[in-house]
Design a protein around this motif. Sequence first.
Motif, short mmCIF file in Angstrom:
data_model
loop_
_atom_site.label_atom_id
_atom_site.label_comp_id
_atom_site.label_asym_id
_atom_site.label_seq_id
_atom_site.Cartn_x
_atom_site.Cartn_y
_atom_site.Cartn_z
N THR A 57 0.80 -1.21 -0.02
CA THR A 57 0.01 -0.02 -0.10
C THR A 57 0.84 1.29 0.08
OG1 THR A 57 -0.11 0.06 2.48
CG2 THR A 57 -1.95 -1.16 1.24
N SER A 58 2.11 1.18 0.04
CA SER A 58 3.17 2.37 0.27
C SER A 58 3.98 2.20 -0.84
CB SER A 58 4.03 2.12 1.53
OG SER A 58 3.09 2.25 2.66
N VAL A 59 3.57 1.68 -1.98
CA VAL A 59 4.27 1.81 -3.21
C VAL A 59 4.07 3.21 -4.09
CG1 VAL A 59 4.23 0.94 -5.73
CG2 VAL A 59 3.95 -0.68 -3.85
N THR A 60 5.36 3.64 -4.23
CA THR A 60 5.69 5.11 -4.99
C THR A 60 6.20 4.91 -6.21
OG1 THR A 60 6.12 5.80 -2.73
CG2 THR A 60 6.52 7.20 -4.50
N GLN A 61 5.26 5.48 -7.31
CA GLN A 61 5.94 5.49 -8.65
C GLN A 61 6.75 6.61 -8.92
OE1 GLN A 61 2.57 5.56 -11.38
NE2 GLN A 61 4.19 5.44 -13.08
N THR A 62 7.86 6.45 -9.29
CA THR A 62 8.93 7.43 -9.67
C THR A 62 9.25 7.37 -11.23
OG1 THR A 62 10.75 6.37 -9.18
CG2 THR A 62 9.74 7.34 -7.32
N ASP A 63 10.42 8.11 -11.53
CA ASP A 63 10.69 8.30 -12.75
C ASP A 63 11.49 6.83 -13.08
OD1 ASP A 63 9.74 10.64 -13.51
OD2 ASP A 63 11.49 11.68 -13.20
N SER A 64 12.11 6.31 -12.27
CA SER A 64 12.90 5.02 -12.13
C SER A 64 11.99 3.78 -12.13
CB SER A 64 13.97 5.04 -11.15
OG SER A 64 13.42 5.06 -9.90
N GLY A 65 11.00 4.12 -11.64
CA GLY A 65 10.03 2.58 -11.42
C GLY A 65 9.15 2.70 -10.05
N TYR A 66 8.82 1.75 -9.68
CA TYR A 66 7.85 1.45 -8.51
C TYR A 66 8.67 1.36 -7.14
CZ TYR A 66 4.20 1.90 -12.15
OH TYR A 66 3.22 1.83 -12.89
N VAL A 115 13.06 -1.58 -2.79
CA VAL A 115 13.44 -1.99 -4.06
C VAL A 115 12.63 -1.38 -5.35
CG1 VAL A 115 13.86 -4.30 -3.16
CG2 VAL A 115 11.63 -4.02 -3.71
N VAL A 116 13.32 -1.31 -6.17
CA VAL A 116 12.59 -0.69 -7.44
C VAL A 116 12.31 -1.52 -8.50
CG1 VAL A 116 12.87 1.33 -8.84
CG2 VAL A 116 13.64 1.54 -6.82
N PHE A 117 10.93 -1.63 -8.68
CA PHE A 117 10.59 -2.70 -9.94
C PHE A 117 10.06 -1.73 -11.03
CE2 PHE A 117 9.55 -5.24 -6.06
CZ PHE A 117 10.08 -6.40 -6.68
N ALA A 118 10.39 -2.29 -12.40
CA ALA A 118 9.93 -1.95 -13.73
C ALA A 118 8.25 -1.96 -13.44
CB ALA A 118 10.62 -2.11 -14.69
N ASN A 119 7.60 -3.02 -12.78
CA ASN A 119 6.34 -3.14 -13.06
C ASN A 119 5.69 -2.66 -11.61
OD1 ASN A 119 5.87 -4.54 -15.78
ND2 ASN A 119 7.59 -5.60 -14.89
N ASP A 120 4.44 -2.52 -11.69
CA ASP A 120 3.56 -2.12 -10.36
C ASP A 120 3.64 -3.54 -9.54
OD1 ASP A 120 1.98 -1.27 -8.33
OD2 ASP A 120 0.49 -0.13 -9.82
N PRO A 121 4.01 -3.59 -8.38
CA PRO A 121 3.91 -4.89 -7.44
C PRO A 121 2.79 -5.14 -7.09
CG PRO A 121 5.39 -3.23 -6.32
CD PRO A 121 5.04 -2.67 -7.57
#
Length: 136
Positions: A57-66, A115-121
């Motif tokens: 619930t605390s995922v943040t979308q940034t320029d580098s990913g999620y 961790v930074v993912f390219a896809n939305d976790p």
Amino acid sequence: MSNDPGKPANKLRRSPSENVTLVSSIAIVGGVVALIVWLMITGADDPPILVTHADVTSVTQTDSGYQLPISVTNDGDRSAIEVVVEATLSGAGVNESVAFTITLLPSNEQDTGFVVFANDPREFTLEVGIRSFQEP
């Protein structure tokens, strides 16, 4: 000063403050010894017990990913070093794995890494776990 048999021997007497100091010192030393013995008998010496928690619930979308925060708690009695945490996304053709390292995690402490993912976790199956750690 001579030891004259006709004179009574001088008896050394402690003052009340000396008696209080003596009794206090004996009580403190006895308490420390009892504590050491108790700790040796109970022996709370569990190895590191590492627990992870990912807050999707605390995922943040940034320029580098999620960015996903992952907290790691050490519920054991001993510290852990070089704790490697791995997070994996899978499903619908996605298989993405990211890891990070916590240098030191003392007993009964918590630390958080990201961790930074390219896809939305939030849209895939997320698995988080400890890959490895060492004891100092």
